[in-house]
Enzyme design. Structure first.
Site, PDB file in Angstrom:
ATOM      1  N   LYS A   1     -53.755 -49.302 -36.264  1.00  0.00           N
ATOM      2  CA  LYS A   1     -54.240 -50.602 -36.713  1.00  0.00           C
ATOM      3  C   LYS A   1     -55.943 -50.282 -36.217  1.00  0.00           C
ATOM      4  O   LYS A   1     -56.835 -50.263 -37.004  1.00  0.00           O
ATOM      5  CB  LYS A   1     -53.912 -51.780 -36.284  1.00  0.00           C
ATOM      6  CG  LYS A   1     -54.854 -53.069 -36.431  1.00  0.00           C
ATOM      7  CD  LYS A   1     -54.212 -54.227 -36.158  1.00  0.00           C
ATOM      8  CE  LYS A   1     -54.470 -54.466 -34.755  1.00  0.00           C
ATOM      9  NZ  LYS A   1     -55.835 -54.975 -34.353  1.00  0.00           N
ATOM     10  N   ASN A   2     -56.013 -50.060 -34.934  1.00  0.00           N
ATOM     11  CA  ASN A   2     -57.306 -49.970 -34.499  1.00  0.00           C
ATOM     12  C   ASN A   2     -58.098 -48.548 -34.676  1.00  0.00           C
ATOM     13  O   ASN A   2     -59.312 -48.433 -34.325  1.00  0.00           O
ATOM     14  CB  ASN A   2     -57.029 -50.299 -32.788  1.00  0.00           C
ATOM     15  CG  ASN A   2     -56.757 -51.713 -32.897  1.00  0.00           C
ATOM     16  OD1 ASN A   2     -56.841 -52.507 -33.700  1.00  0.00           O
ATOM     17  ND2 ASN A   2     -56.464 -52.040 -31.614  1.00  0.00           N
TER      18      ASN A   2
ATOM     19  N   CYS B   1     -58.887 -62.473 -32.215  1.00  0.00           N
ATOM     20  CA  CYS B   1     -58.096 -63.206 -31.513  1.00  0.00           C
ATOM     21  C   CYS B   1     -58.875 -64.263 -30.588  1.00  0.00           C
ATOM     22  O   CYS B   1     -60.058 -63.837 -30.315  1.00  0.00           O
ATOM     23  CB  CYS B   1     -57.374 -62.092 -30.798  1.00  0.00           C
ATOM     24  SG  CYS B   1     -56.411 -61.194 -31.585  1.00  0.00           S
TER      25      CYS B   1
ATOM     26  N   ARG C   1     -65.602 -62.782 -26.040  1.00  0.00           N
ATOM     27  CA  ARG C   1     -65.601 -61.763 -26.937  1.00  0.00           C
ATOM     28  C   ARG C   1     -67.141 -61.501 -27.555  1.00  0.00           C
ATOM     29  O   ARG C   1     -67.142 -61.598 -28.727  1.00  0.00           O
ATOM     30  CB  ARG C   1     -64.661 -61.922 -28.065  1.00  0.00           C
ATOM     31  CG  ARG C   1     -63.353 -61.655 -27.391  1.00  0.00           C
ATOM     32  CD  ARG C   1     -62.247 -61.429 -28.194  1.00  0.00           C
ATOM     33  NE  ARG C   1     -62.023 -59.953 -28.724  1.00  0.00           N
ATOM     34  CZ  ARG C   1     -61.241 -59.403 -29.447  1.00  0.00           C
ATOM     35  NH1 ARG C   1     -60.450 -60.147 -30.123  1.00  0.00           N
ATOM     36  NH2 ARG C   1     -61.453 -58.157 -29.764  1.00  0.00           N
TER      37      ARG C   1
ATOM     38  N   ASP D   1     -53.858 -54.167 -24.487  1.00  0.00           N
ATOM     39  CA  ASP D   1     -52.972 -54.721 -25.473  1.00  0.00           C
ATOM     40  C   ASP D   1     -51.424 -54.566 -25.107  1.00  0.00           C
ATOM     41  O   ASP D   1     -50.622 -55.265 -25.811  1.00  0.00           O
ATOM     42  CB  ASP D   1     -53.118 -53.936 -26.790  1.00  0.00           C
ATOM     43  CG  ASP D   1     -54.719 -54.023 -27.476  1.00  0.00           C
ATOM     44  OD1 ASP D   1     -55.016 -53.532 -28.390  1.00  0.00           O
ATOM     45  OD2 ASP D   1     -55.238 -55.173 -26.856  1.00  0.00           O
TER      46      ASP D   1
ATOM     47  N   ARG E   1     -50.633 -59.525 -38.286  1.00  0.00           N
ATOM     48  CA  ARG E   1     -51.758 -58.843 -38.410  1.00  0.00           C
ATOM     49  C   ARG E   1     -51.581 -57.426 -37.691  1.00  0.00           C
ATOM     50  O   ARG E   1     -52.462 -56.508 -37.698  1.00  0.00           O
ATOM     51  CB  ARG E   1     -52.712 -59.682 -37.425  1.00  0.00           C
ATOM     52  CG  ARG E   1     -53.306 -60.929 -38.193  1.00  0.00           C
ATOM     53  CD  ARG E   1     -54.155 -61.516 -37.445  1.00  0.00           C
ATOM     54  NE  ARG E   1     -55.366 -60.795 -37.056  1.00  0.00           N
ATOM     55  CZ  ARG E   1     -56.035 -61.140 -36.034  1.00  0.00           C
ATOM     56  NH1 ARG E   1     -56.143 -62.145 -35.302  1.00  0.00           N
ATOM     57  NH2 ARG E   1     -56.991 -60.218 -35.732  1.00  0.00           N
TER      58      ARG E   1
HETATM   59  C1  EPZ Z   1     -60.733 -53.339 -29.305  1.00  0.00           C
HETATM   60  O1  EPZ Z   1     -61.353 -54.648 -29.434  1.00  0.00           O
HETATM   61  C2  EPZ Z   1     -59.531 -53.554 -29.770  1.00  0.00           C
HETATM   62  N1  EPZ Z   1     -59.557 -54.110 -31.523  1.00  0.00           N
HETATM   63  C3  EPZ Z   1     -58.567 -54.748 -29.228  1.00  0.00           C
HETATM   64  O2  EPZ Z   1     -57.169 -54.611 -29.755  1.00  0.00           O
HETATM   65  C4  EPZ Z   1     -58.654 -53.827 -27.811  1.00  0.00           C
HETATM   66  O3  EPZ Z   1     -57.627 -55.029 -26.877  1.00  0.00           O
HETATM   67  C5  EPZ Z   1     -59.838 -53.727 -27.133  1.00  0.00           C
HETATM   68  O4  EPZ Z   1     -60.561 -52.809 -27.967  1.00  0.00           O
HETATM   69  C6  EPZ Z   1     -59.637 -53.285 -25.693  1.00  0.00           C
HETATM   70  O5  EPZ Z   1     -59.134 -51.979 -25.728  1.00  0.00           O
HETATM   71  C7  EPZ Z   1     -59.860 -53.242 -32.414  1.00  0.00           C
HETATM   72  O6  EPZ Z   1     -60.117 -52.082 -32.148  1.00  0.00           O
HETATM   73  C8  EPZ Z   1     -60.068 -53.801 -33.768  1.00  0.00           C
HETATM   74  P1  EPZ Z   1     -63.786 -54.282 -26.495  1.00  0.00           P
HETATM   75  P2  EPZ Z   1     -62.876 -54.849 -29.038  1.00  0.00           P
HETATM   76  O7  EPZ Z   1     -65.300 -54.249 -27.077  1.00  0.00           O
HETATM   77  O8  EPZ Z   1     -63.710 -53.776 -29.686  1.00  0.00           O
HETATM   78  C9  EPZ Z   1     -66.370 -57.309 -23.771  1.00  0.00           C
HETATM   79  C10 EPZ Z   1     -55.310 -55.655 -30.618  1.00  0.00           C
HETATM   80  O9  EPZ Z   1     -54.556 -56.485 -30.514  1.00  0.00           O
HETATM   81  N2  EPZ Z   1     -67.430 -57.034 -24.684  1.00  0.00           N
HETATM   82  O10 EPZ Z   1     -63.664 -52.915 -25.803  1.00  0.00           O
HETATM   83  O11 EPZ Z   1     -63.406 -56.107 -29.200  1.00  0.00           O
HETATM   84  C11 EPZ Z   1     -65.065 -58.271 -24.518  1.00  0.00           C
HETATM   85  O12 EPZ Z   1     -65.573 -59.419 -24.485  1.00  0.00           O
HETATM   86  C12 EPZ Z   1     -56.909 -55.886 -30.312  1.00  0.00           C
HETATM   87  O13 EPZ Z   1     -55.338 -54.762 -31.427  1.00  0.00           O
HETATM   88  C13 EPZ Z   1     -68.704 -57.619 -24.390  1.00  0.00           C
HETATM   89  O14 EPZ Z   1     -68.840 -58.525 -23.526  1.00  0.00           O
HETATM   90  O15 EPZ Z   1     -62.904 -54.664 -27.344  1.00  0.00           O
HETATM   91  C14 EPZ Z   1     -64.109 -57.753 -23.643  1.00  0.00           C
HETATM   92  O16 EPZ Z   1     -64.097 -58.657 -22.618  1.00  0.00           O
HETATM   93  C15 EPZ Z   1     -57.024 -57.152 -29.441  1.00  0.00           C
HETATM   94  N3  EPZ Z   1     -69.938 -57.458 -25.092  1.00  0.00           N
HETATM   95  C16 EPZ Z   1     -64.430 -56.200 -23.205  1.00  0.00           C
HETATM   96  O17 EPZ Z   1     -65.793 -56.075 -23.574  1.00  0.00           O
HETATM   97  C17 EPZ Z   1     -69.510 -56.730 -26.366  1.00  0.00           C
HETATM   98  O18 EPZ Z   1     -70.484 -56.602 -27.289  1.00  0.00           O
HETATM   99  C18 EPZ Z   1     -63.572 -55.295 -24.132  1.00  0.00           C
HETATM  100  O19 EPZ Z   1     -64.139 -55.663 -25.515  1.00  0.00           O
HETATM  101  C19 EPZ Z   1     -68.513 -56.264 -26.559  1.00  0.00           C
HETATM  102  C20 EPZ Z   1     -67.061 -56.333 -25.859  1.00  0.00           C
END
Ligand code: EPZ
Length: 413
Positions: free
Chosen positions: A20-21, A114, A119, A301, A393
């Site tokens: 998915k990701n 989610c 986020r 995850d 999802r």
């Molecule tokens: C991706 O989300 C995945 N989703 C998530 O999977 C996964 O948990 C996550 O990466 C971490 O591996 C997809 O790929 C579609 P991040 P993403 O940006 O990109 C903070 C699932 O169930 N952050 O690495 O949103 C954020 O708040 C989903 O498949 C900022 O502060 O993850 C979080 O605490 C859930 N500012 C941390 O970084 C930003 O601009 C990780 O977020 C961006 C992120």
């Protein structure tokens, strides 16, 4: 609602779906060119449908049959993403970079997805600003402008998956080279780099950075997305929690090192063959300690699913969640099923119990829902899980695959 009669060891083989990701950013990459992009191994998930609907709304023609999606056209992309699509799924925010790079302007509602803490998207916006974008936020929508994005070096405070993907997507059409220092290295990000390279924007990885060489225009490409390591890990944990033996065909063992290490620590037998991974566990697992980290650390995850597995381990396990601030939303439901859990700050403590009980529970998000499914498979009685739309999802044909492994599960209204 999903009803599960637990207490039966799962045995057999399921096939991993496409990731998915990896599929979601690949769909957004097709916005970078009017040429056809053919994506194979695309899983049938609500989030993928949402991303394809967004591509259509922005001007792409989309054909999707079996597991192949063909995205073509879109000489002129629309500049505004429909709020209801972006609101449904956070990954839609990845349309910002491509639309901005193609049109010089974009309007994106702030993302949903989610409920995993705030986020924010500050790292996305700070990075795009470095490439020359200007933003204005009005009424929950981000209005972006950039005559021509110019490549430069961007440092990420946190190796954010989304922010890294956003910058690779935008950098692919920027002038010159864009370098991201401290990037996310998740396999899904690497897979996006393979696609962008095939489309004509070479992505190369170095020790602590990744670079993309921007081109004025990109071509089409054919690309098969990698298998879903989180789905695969979930089924391996389903085999372990039910004291059975499960093989996931098509899973990449090299994408599952952290989970396999924890399963071995817990006393499971693990077999990693060329194109599949198997797990077998005949007795109560040992307690283990898990800490989630950016890849190759233990994936956040799989934190809810492995905690479900550890609720019946011998002794006290811990799970420290360092990636998302609020990722223990499943604790109340697991407690109702008899688990002994406590959360203190970013760490969860699980004191193993002999067995879990069935109970009516609600899934608050995709991976918390997976944790409840695993617990229900282990519990001796019936469990009814509401919120199955979250599961749809992230898990393709969940009921079908669990049935293949011998689970007593059915979807009821
Ligand atoms: C991706 O989300 C995945 N989703 C998530 O999977 C996964 O948990 C996550 O990466 C971490 O591996 C997809 O790929 C579609 P991040 P993403 O940006 O990109 C903070 C699932 O169930 N952050 O690495 O949103 C954020 O708040 C989903 O498949 C900022 O502060 O993850 C979080 O605490 C859930 N500012 C941390 O970084 C930003 O601009 C990780 O977020 C961006 C992120």
């Amino acid at each position: 609602m999903i009803r599960i009669e637990g207490g039966r060891p799962l045995r057999g083989t399921v096939r991993a779906a496409g990731s998915k990701n990896a599929a979601l950013p690949a769909i957004m990459a097709s916005l970078l060119t009017p040429e056809p992009v053919v994506l194979e191994n695309i899983p049938h998930l609500l989030d993928v449908e949402c991303a394809l609907d967004l591509a259509r709304a922005l001007g792409k023609s989309v054909a999707w049959e079996n597991s192949t999606a063909v995205l073509a056209g879109g000489k002129e992309l629309a500049g505004e993403a429909p709020a209801e699509l972006v609101g449904r799924m956070r990954a839609s925010f990845l349309a910002l970079g491509p639309v901005l790079a193609r049109r010089g302007e974009a309007a994106m509602p702030l993302p949903g997805g989610c409920a995993l803490g705030p986020r924010p998207v500050d790292l996305h916006l700070a990075g795009l600003r470095r490439l020359g974008a200007e933003f204005e936020v009005r009424g929950g929508t981000i209005f972006a402008r950039a005559r021509r994005l110019r490549g430069t070096t961007v440092y990420l405070d946190f190796p954010s998956v989304g922010a890294t993907e956003q910058l690779l997507l935008a950098g692919a059409l920027a002038q010159g080279e864009t370098t991201v220092v401290n990037p996310a290295r998740e396999p899904e990000v690497v897979d996006l780099g393979v696609l962008l390279t095939r489309m004509g924007a070479p992505v190369t990885w170095h020790e602590d950075r990744v670079t993309v060489r921007g081109r004025p225009e990109l071509g089409g490409a054919r690309h098969r997305v990698i298998p879903d390591r989180i789905e695969a890990g979930t089924y391996l944990l389903a085999g372990a929690i039910t004291r059975g033996e499960v093989t996931v065909e098509g899973a990449r063992p090299d994408h599952l090192d952290a989970l396999l290490a924890k399963l071995l620590d817990a006393g499971a037998e693990v077999e990693a063959a060329e194109g599949s991974v198997s797990v077998r566990l005949r007795r109560r697992p040992e307690a283990v300690h898990v800490q989630t980290l950016p890849y190759p650390g233990f994936p956040t995850d799989l934190q809810p699913p492995i905690v479900a597995f550890l609720t019946t381990a011998q002794g006290r396990s811990t799970a420290r969640e360092t990636v998302f601030p609020a990722r223990f939303s499943y604790v109340a439901a697991l407690t109702r099923m008899g688990a002994q859990l406590q959360v203190s700050g970013d760490t969860l403590f699980a004191d193993g119990v002999e067995a879990l009980r069935g109970a009516p529970v609600e899934a608050p998000d995709i991976r918390a829902g997976a944790a409840l499914v695993l617990a229900a498979l282990a519990a001796e009685e019936t469990t009814e899980i509401r919120g199955e739309e979250h599961l749809a999802r992230g898990y393709e044909d969940l009921v079908g695959k669990l049935r293949t492994l011998g689970a007593e599960v059915c979807a009821a209204p």
